[in-house]
Motif scaffolding. Sequence first.
Motif, PDB file in Angstrom:
ATOM      1  N   MET A 141       7.145   4.427  -1.242  1.00 40.98           N
ATOM      2  CA  MET A 141       7.888   3.274  -1.723  1.00 40.98           C
ATOM      3  C   MET A 141       9.074   3.765  -2.533  1.00 40.98           C
ATOM      4  SD  MET A 141       5.612   1.716  -4.851  1.00 40.98           S
ATOM      5  CE  MET A 141       5.491   2.556  -6.423  1.00 40.98           C
ATOM      6  N   GLY A 142      10.042   2.886  -2.738  1.00 46.34           N
ATOM      7  CA  GLY A 142      11.227   3.274  -3.486  1.00 46.34           C
ATOM      8  C   GLY A 142      10.926   3.460  -4.951  1.00 46.34           C
ATOM      9  N   LEU A 143      11.869   4.090  -5.649  1.00 41.39           N
ATOM     10  CA  LEU A 143      11.662   4.407  -7.058  1.00 41.39           C
ATOM     11  C   LEU A 143      11.468   3.141  -7.890  1.00 41.39           C
ATOM     12  CD1 LEU A 143      11.551   6.622  -9.153  1.00 41.39           C
ATOM     13  CD2 LEU A 143      14.035   6.489  -9.382  1.00 41.39           C
ATOM     14  N   PHE A 144      12.250   2.105  -7.597  1.00 41.31           N
ATOM     15  CA  PHE A 144      12.139   0.851  -8.342  1.00 41.31           C
ATOM     16  C   PHE A 144      11.990  -0.331  -7.392  1.00 41.31           C
ATOM     17  CE2 PHE A 144      14.757   3.723 -10.979  1.00 41.31           C
ATOM     18  CZ  PHE A 144      13.902   3.850 -12.060  1.00 41.31           C
ATOM     19  N   SER A 145      11.150  -0.179  -6.379  1.00 45.71           N
ATOM     20  CA  SER A 145      10.986  -1.210  -5.363  1.00 45.71           C
ATOM     21  C   SER A 145      10.343  -2.461  -5.952  1.00 45.71           C
ATOM     22  CB  SER A 145      10.124  -0.680  -4.216  1.00 45.71           C
ATOM     23  OG  SER A 145       9.839  -1.716  -3.301  1.00 45.71           O
ATOM     24  N   ARG A 146      10.897  -3.646  -5.607  1.00 45.44           N
ATOM     25  CA  ARG A 146      10.332  -4.913  -6.049  1.00 45.44           C
ATOM     26  C   ARG A 146       9.719  -5.700  -4.887  1.00 45.44           C
ATOM     27  NH1 ARG A 146      11.808  -6.474 -11.177  1.00 45.44           N
ATOM     28  NH2 ARG A 146      13.379  -5.203 -12.214  1.00 45.44           N
ATOM     29  N   LYS A 147       9.773  -5.162  -3.702  1.00 45.84           N
ATOM     30  CA  LYS A 147       9.241  -5.838  -2.529  1.00 45.84           C
ATOM     31  C   LYS A 147       7.720  -5.940  -2.623  1.00 45.84           C
ATOM     32  CE  LYS A 147       8.756  -5.284   2.479  1.00 45.84           C
ATOM     33  NZ  LYS A 147       9.065  -4.425   3.652  1.00 45.84           N
ATOM     34  N   ASN A 148       7.178  -7.076  -2.169  1.00 39.75           N
ATOM     35  CA  ASN A 148       5.727  -7.233  -2.091  1.00 39.75           C
ATOM     36  C   ASN A 148       5.261  -6.596  -0.787  1.00 39.75           C
ATOM     37  OD1 ASN A 148       3.057  -7.974  -1.974  1.00 39.75           O
ATOM     38  ND2 ASN A 148       3.409 -10.165  -2.242  1.00 39.75           N
ATOM     39  N   HIS A 149       4.544  -5.483  -0.884  1.00 45.59           N
ATOM     40  CA  HIS A 149       4.068  -4.749   0.286  1.00 45.59           C
ATOM     41  C   HIS A 149       2.685  -5.211   0.735  1.00 45.59           C
ATOM     42  CE1 HIS A 149       7.259  -1.590   0.049  1.00 45.59           C
ATOM     43  NE2 HIS A 149       7.253  -1.964  -1.214  1.00 45.59           N
ATOM     44  N   PHE A 150       2.145  -6.223   0.073  1.00 43.93           N
ATOM     45  CA  PHE A 150       0.785  -6.673   0.377  1.00 43.93           C
ATOM     46  C   PHE A 150       0.752  -8.195   0.381  1.00 43.93           C
ATOM     47  CE2 PHE A 150      -3.791  -7.251  -0.926  1.00 43.93           C
ATOM     48  CZ  PHE A 150      -4.361  -6.649   0.189  1.00 43.93           C
ATOM     49  N   ASP A 151       1.438  -8.779   1.339  1.00 44.20           N
ATOM     50  CA  ASP A 151       1.526 -10.234   1.455  1.00 44.20           C
ATOM     51  C   ASP A 151       0.269 -10.759   2.147  1.00 44.20           C
ATOM     52  OD1 ASP A 151       2.218 -12.852   1.728  1.00 44.20           O
ATOM     53  OD2 ASP A 151       3.903 -12.522   3.103  1.00 44.20           O
ATOM     54  N   VAL A 152      -0.513 -11.546   1.431  1.00 39.16           N
ATOM     55  CA  VAL A 152      -1.778 -12.054   1.988  1.00 39.16           C
ATOM     56  C   VAL A 152      -1.691 -13.536   2.357  1.00 39.16           C
ATOM     57  CG1 VAL A 152      -3.148 -10.363   0.731  1.00 39.16           C
ATOM     58  CG2 VAL A 152      -2.692 -12.595  -0.320  1.00 39.16           C
ATOM     59  N   ASP A 153      -0.517 -14.118   2.256  1.00 38.76           N
ATOM     60  CA  ASP A 153      -0.357 -15.538   2.539  1.00 38.76           C
ATOM     61  C   ASP A 153      -0.706 -15.840   3.997  1.00 38.76           C
ATOM     62  OD1 ASP A 153       0.319 -18.215   2.136  1.00 38.76           O
ATOM     63  OD2 ASP A 153       2.377 -17.895   2.814  1.00 38.76           O
ATOM     64  N   GLY A 154      -1.709 -16.709   4.210  1.00 34.41           N
ATOM     65  CA  GLY A 154      -2.103 -17.110   5.542  1.00 34.41           C
ATOM     66  C   GLY A 154      -2.844 -16.047   6.332  1.00 34.41           C
ATOM     67  N   ARG A 155      -3.343 -15.012   5.668  1.00 31.44           N
ATOM     68  CA  ARG A 155      -3.998 -13.913   6.371  1.00 31.44           C
ATOM     69  C   ARG A 155      -5.510 -13.927   6.124  1.00 31.44           C
ATOM     70  NH1 ARG A 155      -0.835  -8.518   6.613  1.00 31.44           N
ATOM     71  NH2 ARG A 155      -1.038  -8.974   8.831  1.00 31.44           N
ATOM     72  N   THR A 156      -6.246 -13.313   7.039  1.00 33.13           N
ATOM     73  CA  THR A 156      -7.705 -13.257   6.937  1.00 33.13           C
ATOM     74  C   THR A 156      -8.113 -11.899   6.376  1.00 33.13           C
ATOM     75  OG1 THR A 156      -7.951 -14.719   8.834  1.00 33.13           O
ATOM     76  CG2 THR A 156      -9.879 -13.424   8.199  1.00 33.13           C
TER      77      THR A 156
END
Length: 301
Positions: free
Chosen positions: A1-16
Amino acid sequence: MGLFSRKNHFDVDGRTVIITGGSQGMGRGSQRFHAISADVTKAEENTRLLEEVTQWNDGQPPDIVWANAGSSHPTLFIDTPLDTLRSQMEINYWAATYLAHATLYLWLKPTTSSSKPEHTGTAAAKPRHFIMTGSVACFVGLAGYAPYSPAKSALRSLADTLRSELNLYNGYRRGHPEQGPAADVKIHCVVPGGIKSPGLEHENQIKHPVTKVLEEGDPTQTEDEVAVAAVKGLESGGYLITTQFLGSAMRAGTLGGSPRNNWFVDTVFAWVVNVAWLFIGPDMEGKVFKYGKTNEVQLPS
């Protein structure tokens, strides 16, 4: 991941999501909806678990699988029956291994119209995540954890190995979008410390006094605190995820060939911790030696 990454890498919306070991500990802190009873120390039960969830999910396999089942029997090595040593390996290593094998076999099948998760293109498909719950016991060998630590150390090694191997399949998917797996697969290993639960209460009843000496002052967390910290680490894109500062320090000093979550922080932290271990290591060894010198120790008869 990037040094200051703000991206959500674990999106669980609508997932099983499947989480094993949800009756107590971190699993109970993460649990949400549907419960299935299974003996995950048996390979066929893990396969059944996946089949049942897939059927329940309208024929779609789960998107996230978390191998969280485990237990600790902290006793001295020679005081531990061989059956217990074996059962500790079964629940703390083999259960996750069986689930990983069955899950990856399911996820890595060639793409079909029924197996494709929602996406607009090959690269855009949300990745699937396989997560294992390890323990900070995999970082440091402590007297009294011989039945438990080797299994968690093996689990960490399995996670490292699978993370490397999955590059093969993820790469193939990019080069063969009509034949490759439906989505990329990512591996994670969460390594908490002590969790306030009935399991910890039982452990403290059977621990040797020298183990309690070595753990004196170690922080513990509630089930929800561990679950929140673990998910936060997943959302940040972490691979080997700790849930409190002491665990992070232990991790930094023993990374070896494991991937870094943040190359700068992990490198600097490792330098500091490796210097600290020049003092911590001898101190811990000395505590065990001193206990044996000043207390009665039961020897094999």
